[in-house]
Write a protein that holds these residues in place. Structure first.
Motif, PDB file in Angstrom:
ATOM      1  N   UNK A 163       0.849  -1.190   0.000  1.00  0.00           N
ATOM      2  CA  UNK A 163       0.000   0.000   0.000  1.00  0.00           C
ATOM      3  C   UNK A 163       0.885   1.241   0.000  1.00  0.00           C
ATOM      4  N   UNK A 164       0.622   2.158  -0.918  1.00  0.00           N
ATOM      5  CA  UNK A 164       1.350   3.420  -0.938  1.00  0.00           C
ATOM      6  C   UNK A 164       0.428   4.515  -0.417  1.00  0.00           C
ATOM      7  N   UNK A 165       0.866   5.196   0.661  1.00  0.00           N
ATOM      8  CA  UNK A 165       0.015   6.242   1.242  1.00  0.00           C
ATOM      9  C   UNK A 165       0.144   7.540   0.440  1.00  0.00           C
ATOM     10  N   UNK A 166      -0.606   8.566   0.827  1.00  0.00           N
ATOM     11  CA  UNK A 166      -0.644   9.820   0.062  1.00  0.00           C
ATOM     12  C   UNK A 166       0.682  10.567   0.068  1.00  0.00           C
ATOM     13  N   UNK A 167       1.593  10.165   0.983  1.00  0.00           N
ATOM     14  CA  UNK A 167       2.924  10.787   1.036  1.00  0.00           C
ATOM     15  C   UNK A 167       3.960   9.994   0.242  1.00  0.00           C
ATOM     16  N   UNK A 168       3.516   8.903  -0.408  1.00  0.00           N
ATOM     17  CA  UNK A 168       4.430   8.089  -1.202  1.00  0.00           C
ATOM     18  C   UNK A 168       5.175   7.032  -0.407  1.00  0.00           C
ATOM     19  N   UNK A 169       4.839   6.898   0.863  1.00  0.00           N
ATOM     20  CA  UNK A 169       5.475   5.877   1.699  1.00  0.00           C
ATOM     21  C   UNK A 169       4.745   4.561   1.506  1.00  0.00           C
ATOM     22  N   UNK A 170       5.499   3.468   1.412  1.00  0.00           N
ATOM     23  CA  UNK A 170       4.929   2.151   1.141  1.00  0.00           C
ATOM     24  C   UNK A 170       4.824   1.341   2.435  1.00  0.00           C
ATOM     25  N   UNK A 171       3.697   0.647   2.577  1.00  0.00           N
ATOM     26  CA  UNK A 171       3.394  -0.183   3.745  1.00  0.00           C
ATOM     27  C   UNK A 171       3.209  -1.635   3.310  1.00  0.00           C
ATOM     28  N   UNK A 172       3.682  -2.562   4.137  1.00  0.00           N
ATOM     29  CA  UNK A 172       3.507  -3.993   3.907  1.00  0.00           C
ATOM     30  C   UNK A 172       2.936  -4.638   5.168  1.00  0.00           C
ATOM     31  N   UNK A 173       2.268  -5.797   5.012  1.00  0.00           N
ATOM     32  CA  UNK A 173       1.804  -6.525   6.197  1.00  0.00           C
ATOM     33  C   UNK A 173       3.004  -6.942   7.059  1.00  0.00           C
ATOM     34  N   UNK A 174       2.794  -6.994   8.349  1.00  0.00           N
ATOM     35  CA  UNK A 174       3.824  -7.452   9.275  1.00  0.00           C
ATOM     36  C   UNK A 174       3.783  -8.970   9.379  1.00  0.00           C
TER      37      UNK A 174
END
Length: 153
Positions: A65-76
């Protein structure tokens, strides 16, 4: 000196996002609301992103998932040998849940089945008991942690 704080998650909006300052330029993010994690460096085009995309399971890549600031998130993935494990489990990004599996002690008569790689005559003391697997919805990550005994139920 690092500081830790809670903030609003840029992925799910939960107020349970734990921020750990690595240094003045880098923060780690771990959300107890959705179970996803990130880092200030996790952005498209960064080396750390390329490395993650090479080693992560396909489901984790699909759930990126890429948030509105361009930072990417992954499941833990939580793996605590004496408690258990929590991980994203499913066939697609549209059909997945958190899986929680409890740890059990390896019986003396079974220890030969669980050698520690690269350590002669050393064996794991615990193993994940897949018979205890319980599935949790995406927003129930904290319940999955409770199930394996990380948090009180």
């Amino acid at each position: 000196m690092s500081t830790d704080k809670l903030t609003i998650c840029d992925r799910c909006g939960s107020d349970g996002c734990y921020v750990t300052e690595v240094n003045q330029d880098i923060n780690n993010y771990f959300c107890y609301g959705c179970g996803f994690q990130s880092n200030s460096l996790m952005r498209e085009g960064e080396l750390i992103m390329e490395e993650q995309m090479e080693i992560l399971p396909e489901l984790y890549k699909d759930l990126k998932y890429e948030d509105e600031n361009g930072q990417v998130w992954f499941p833990s993935t939580i793996n605590l040998p004496e408690k258990g494990m929590v991980f994203a489990n499913g066939s697609t990004s549209k059909n997945w849940k958190w899986a929680a599996v409890k740890s059990v002690e390896v019986k003396e008569e079974e220890k030969e089945k669980y050698p520690i790689p690269g350590k002669k005559d050393k064996f794991y003391k615990n193993r994940m008991d897949m018979a205890t697997m319980k599935m949790f919805e995406e927003r129930d990550f904290i319940d999955a942690l409770s199930y394996i005994g990380v948090l009180p139920e």
